[in-house]
Design a protein around this motif. Structure first.
Motif, PDB file in Angstrom:
ATOM      1  N   LYS A 194       0.839  -1.192   0.000  1.00 16.53           N
ATOM      2  CA  LYS A 194       0.000   0.000   0.000  1.00 16.53           C
ATOM      3  C   LYS A 194       0.876   1.245   0.000  1.00 16.53           C
ATOM      4  O   LYS A 194       1.525   1.560   0.990  1.00 16.53           O
ATOM      5  CB  LYS A 194      -0.892   0.012   1.245  1.00 16.53           C
ATOM      6  CG  LYS A 194      -2.096  -0.928   1.148  1.00 16.53           C
ATOM      7  CD  LYS A 194      -3.182  -0.386   0.218  1.00 16.53           C
ATOM      8  CE  LYS A 194      -4.341  -1.375   0.093  1.00 16.53           C
ATOM      9  NZ  LYS A 194      -5.211  -1.127  -1.060  1.00 16.53           N
TER      10      LYS A 194
ATOM     11  N   PRO B 298      -6.535  12.978  -8.038  1.00 17.86           N
ATOM     12  CA  PRO B 298      -7.198  11.705  -7.681  1.00 17.86           C
ATOM     13  C   PRO B 298      -7.510  10.838  -8.904  1.00 17.86           C
ATOM     14  O   PRO B 298      -7.461   9.607  -8.815  1.00 17.86           O
ATOM     15  CB  PRO B 298      -8.478  12.142  -6.951  1.00 17.86           C
ATOM     16  CG  PRO B 298      -8.597  13.618  -7.146  1.00 17.86           C
ATOM     17  CD  PRO B 298      -7.230  14.132  -7.440  1.00 17.86           C
TER      18      PRO B 298
ATOM     19  N   ALA C 198      -6.112   7.043  -9.333  1.00 17.06           N
ATOM     20  CA  ALA C 198      -7.011   5.926  -9.639  1.00 17.06           C
ATOM     21  C   ALA C 198      -6.512   5.155 -10.855  1.00 17.06           C
ATOM     22  O   ALA C 198      -6.403   3.922 -10.830  1.00 17.06           O
ATOM     23  CB  ALA C 198      -8.428   6.449  -9.879  1.00 17.06           C
TER      24      ALA C 198
ATOM     25  N   LEU D  58      -3.336   2.951  -7.831  1.00 13.99           N
ATOM     26  CA  LEU D  58      -2.898   3.189  -6.454  1.00 13.99           C
ATOM     27  C   LEU D  58      -4.079   3.303  -5.493  1.00 13.99           C
ATOM     28  O   LEU D  58      -3.911   3.099  -4.280  1.00 13.99           O
ATOM     29  CB  LEU D  58      -2.048   4.467  -6.393  1.00 13.99           C
ATOM     30  CG  LEU D  58      -0.728   4.397  -7.177  1.00 13.99           C
ATOM     31  CD1 LEU D  58      -0.179   5.794  -7.451  1.00 13.99           C
ATOM     32  CD2 LEU D  58       0.301   3.562  -6.416  1.00 13.99           C
ATOM     33  N   GLY D  59      -5.262   3.622  -6.027  1.00 16.98           N
ATOM     34  CA  GLY D  59      -6.450   3.736  -5.177  1.00 16.98           C
ATOM     35  C   GLY D  59      -6.606   5.137  -4.619  1.00 16.98           C
ATOM     36  O   GLY D  59      -5.745   5.628  -3.894  1.00 16.98           O
ATOM     37  N   ARG D  60      -7.749   5.760  -4.962  1.00 17.33           N
ATOM     38  CA  ARG D  60      -7.970   7.139  -4.496  1.00 17.33           C
ATOM     39  C   ARG D  60      -7.939   7.246  -2.981  1.00 17.33           C
ATOM     40  O   ARG D  60      -7.579   8.278  -2.426  1.00 17.33           O
ATOM     41  CB  ARG D  60      -9.322   7.657  -5.011  1.00 17.33           C
ATOM     42  CG  ARG D  60      -9.292   8.173  -6.426  1.00 17.33           C
ATOM     43  CD  ARG D  60     -10.592   8.893  -6.780  1.00 17.33           C
ATOM     44  NE  ARG D  60     -11.731   8.005  -6.703  1.00 17.33           N
ATOM     45  CZ  ARG D  60     -12.350   7.474  -7.768  1.00 17.33           C
ATOM     46  NH1 ARG D  60     -11.944   7.754  -8.985  1.00 17.33           N
ATOM     47  NH2 ARG D  60     -13.375   6.680  -7.608  1.00 17.33           N
ATOM     48  N   GLU D  61      -8.319   6.165  -2.274  1.00 14.97           N
ATOM     49  CA  GLU D  61      -8.331   6.246  -0.807  1.00 14.97           C
ATOM     50  C   GLU D  61      -6.917   6.363  -0.247  1.00 14.97           C
ATOM     51  O   GLU D  61      -6.741   6.686   0.924  1.00 14.97           O
ATOM     52  CB  GLU D  61      -9.046   5.031  -0.201  1.00 14.97           C
ATOM     53  CG  GLU D  61      -8.281   3.734  -0.371  1.00 14.97           C
ATOM     54  CD  GLU D  61      -8.979   2.550   0.306  1.00 14.97           C
ATOM     55  OE1 GLU D  61     -10.160   2.667   0.654  1.00 14.97           O
ATOM     56  OE2 GLU D  61      -8.310   1.508   0.465  1.00 14.97           O
ATOM     57  N   ASN D  62      -5.909   6.101  -1.089  1.00 21.72           N
ATOM     58  CA  ASN D  62      -4.526   6.232  -0.631  1.00 21.72           C
ATOM     59  C   ASN D  62      -3.918   7.585  -0.960  1.00 21.72           C
ATOM     60  O   ASN D  62      -2.714   7.789  -0.810  1.00 21.72           O
ATOM     61  CB  ASN D  62      -3.686   5.096  -1.215  1.00 21.72           C
ATOM     62  CG  ASN D  62      -4.190   3.747  -0.739  1.00 21.72           C
ATOM     63  OD1 ASN D  62      -4.356   3.540   0.467  1.00 21.72           O
ATOM     64  ND2 ASN D  62      -4.484   2.850  -1.669  1.00 21.72           N
TER      65      ASN D  62
ATOM     66  N   ASN E 151     -10.065   1.709  -8.745  1.00 19.75           N
ATOM     67  CA  ASN E 151     -10.008   3.171  -8.692  1.00 19.75           C
ATOM     68  C   ASN E 151     -10.052   3.687  -7.258  1.00 19.75           C
ATOM     69  O   ASN E 151      -9.309   4.588  -6.897  1.00 19.75           O
ATOM     70  CB  ASN E 151     -11.171   3.793  -9.477  1.00 19.75           C
ATOM     71  CG  ASN E 151     -10.924   3.796 -10.984  1.00 19.75           C
ATOM     72  OD1 ASN E 151      -9.834   3.460 -11.434  1.00 19.75           O
ATOM     73  ND2 ASN E 151     -11.929   4.173 -11.743  1.00 19.75           N
TER      74      ASN E 151
ATOM     75  N   GLY F  97      -7.487   0.679  -4.829  1.00 19.72           N
ATOM     76  CA  GLY F  97      -6.195   0.222  -5.340  1.00 19.72           C
ATOM     77  C   GLY F  97      -6.256  -1.231  -5.774  1.00 19.72           C
ATOM     78  O   GLY F  97      -7.207  -1.956  -5.468  1.00 19.72           O
TER      79      GLY F  97
END
Lengths: 334, 334
Positions: free
Chosen positions: A167, A181, A185, A189-193, B160, B163
């Motif tokens: 992560k 963002p 995405a 990498l994931g927007r939450e990261n 997205n 991740g």
């Protein structure tokens, strides 16, 4: 002569006709309403039609008047969408660029255009106080941001060959542009990261909050990868405190990308406001905003060309360059 | 009038000057060598200079002759790089497009251009036997391939927001274009997770080998995500067996992307060769190749617009559309 070819006298006549339409538009630009009198129904009526069996021929040129009259007029009263108002001389040059139709991926396929791109990119870098940075013109600031973060990922947590593992986290102020963002995405990498670090009442990222967020992520086993500083933000034009952010990025070995699409070209006029810009690893710019170039003209600058090579070079056999000349052999970031 | 503005008579004069340069070039096109007499040293001498303090003014137009003479002439003897030879009428229209300088991301910012893009995209879809597909013009086939695979990822293994997790695998023939491994890398999936399935002596993917590769990956706990079929390949123009591949993709619930950048527009002339194209989930096209449009003009088509929305929509507050009209409210895939 085939149907696709146009005799030189016909080319001249058609170009003169379109020049007149464009000149009339420019003459009336200041008096045009910034939004045309139109509706969704009307544009559909005008510009939707079944796939034609026959070519339209010269009739297509008649529709250009409708196109002009149902477009946004970018005069001095139009402030929407952070758009430059366009610059007619560059637009004229686009006519020749489109006739020449060069493939600007390698010196061998576009000797003049590739060399000109390098010159323009080096001028842009020097103009904002980042002499020595290299880079590439792009389809806009969003694409330049995507490329900057792709370089960050490959530099700090390489994924091109084996895929993402673990992560990784990135940091930006809560005022950051939506293209960041979106890039995070797309890169998987994931927007939450993407940590949206609080900004102060001046809308600038608060460095102490950034430091705290990085510490917290490290403590919980995450891998900080990159910081995105804005110069300036799309909502208010705020310029994040670049030297302080660069210092934190250096201490934690993070990639520093500066999203300068909206504002960083203003460093030409007000360099003091952008002190620290030269500490970035990558910077996005939009000559189609404050340099008034026609859409699309973005730019990515980077400090280390080998990082761009690692992130982007992967060439098929059919396109390999066989030249060992340092200028003539250039192709696809290689 | 500011220094950035150009009086209408001056605009007409400059446009006429550039039209002459372009017309002279077109007149001499057939007799030009496909590679200009030039070298890396010469292009650097001509097109590199220090950042100027003063504007070049009209002198910039003199350099256009050098640009023309150090460009690739795309006449009937030039077969390199899978390039279309360009089409002068489209190039003339680019002059007006650059003067109008529309932001084609939302109906409200470009009512005519957004509607025209939809019409052109629907024509392209219908012309290749995929009526009902929607899509978007793009900066080229490589970008369309990236977008198609981004849709595949979000449809089959959404990343997205949170991740990437787990090992997803993709399949293509060993003849696939380099933009596919590049897209797989950028999306964080890892190039090693793109299986290059053997092609036969006709350079077409062998369906039985594809089936076998999928079975092997499933057996070892991997998650098959997507198949990329080529129509046709960049090296030989081979068209993969689309119906058989679509059948395998359907059985295993894989996304089917067809890379048609080089060849699929030939379905207009030879639809039988492309039977099965309409079974794809997404298709990339390059009107700047066989439709001779000026660079850059690519196109992504997709069957399901909501899949594009899931993959790409993420809009900042400042850019939210406030219209509920189905035509006028369109913005950023939303």
């Amino acid at each position: 002569m085939s149907l696709l070819e146009v005799a030189p006298h016909e080319f001249r006549r058609l170009a003169a006709e379109v020049t007149e339409i464009a000149a009339d538009y420019l003459s009336s630009l200041e008096s045009r309403p910034v939004f045309p009198k139109t509706s969704g129904q009307e544009t559909q009526h005008l510009f939707q039609a079944p796939l034609p069996e026959e070519a339209m021929g010269a009739k297509a040129f008649k529709y250009l008047h409708d196109v002009v009259n149902h477009s946004r007029a970018q005069n001095g009263r139009f402030f929407g969408y952070v758009l430059g108002s366009g610059e007619p001389v560059g637009a004229i040059a686009d006519l020749l660029a489109s006739v020449l139709n060069q493939n600007v991926t390698a010196w061998r396929s576009a000797p003049a255009a590739v060399t000109l791109e390098r010159t323009v990119v080096s001028w842009l870098a020097e103009a904002i106080g980042c002499a020595g940075f290299q880079g590439s013109l792009t389809g806009g600031g969003s694409l330049a941001n995507l490329m900057g973060l792709a370089m960050a990922r490959e530099a700090k947590a390489p994924a091109n060959e084996h895929g993402l593992a673990g992560k990784c986290v990135l940091y930006a102020s809560e005022e950051v542009h939506m293209s960041i963002p979106k890039s995070v995405a797309l890169l998987g990498l994931g927007r939450e990261n993407l940590r949206l670090v609080p900004a102060g009442r001046d809308f600038r990222l608060i460095p102490a909050k950034l430091e705290k967020a990085i510490q917290a992520d490290k403590a919980s086993g995450k891998t900080p990868m990159a910081v995105v500083a804005s110069a300036g933000t799309v909502n208010t034009g705020a310029i994040d405190p670049l030297p302080e952010i660069a210092d934190i990025a250096r201490q934690h070995n993070l990639w520093l990308h500066v999203d300068g699409a909206y504002g960083a070209l203003a460093a030409i006029a007000a360099p003091d406001k952008f002190a620290g810009l030269e500490l970035a690893d990558s910077i996005s710019l939009d000559p189609h905003k404050w340099l008034f170039q026609s859409l699309d003209c973005g730019c990515l600058l980077y400090r280390d060309a080998s990082a761009a090579q690692r992130a982007f070079s992967h060439t098929g056999d059919y396109a390999k360059s066989l030249s060992s000349d340092p200028i003539e052999g250039f192709a696809f970031f290689e």
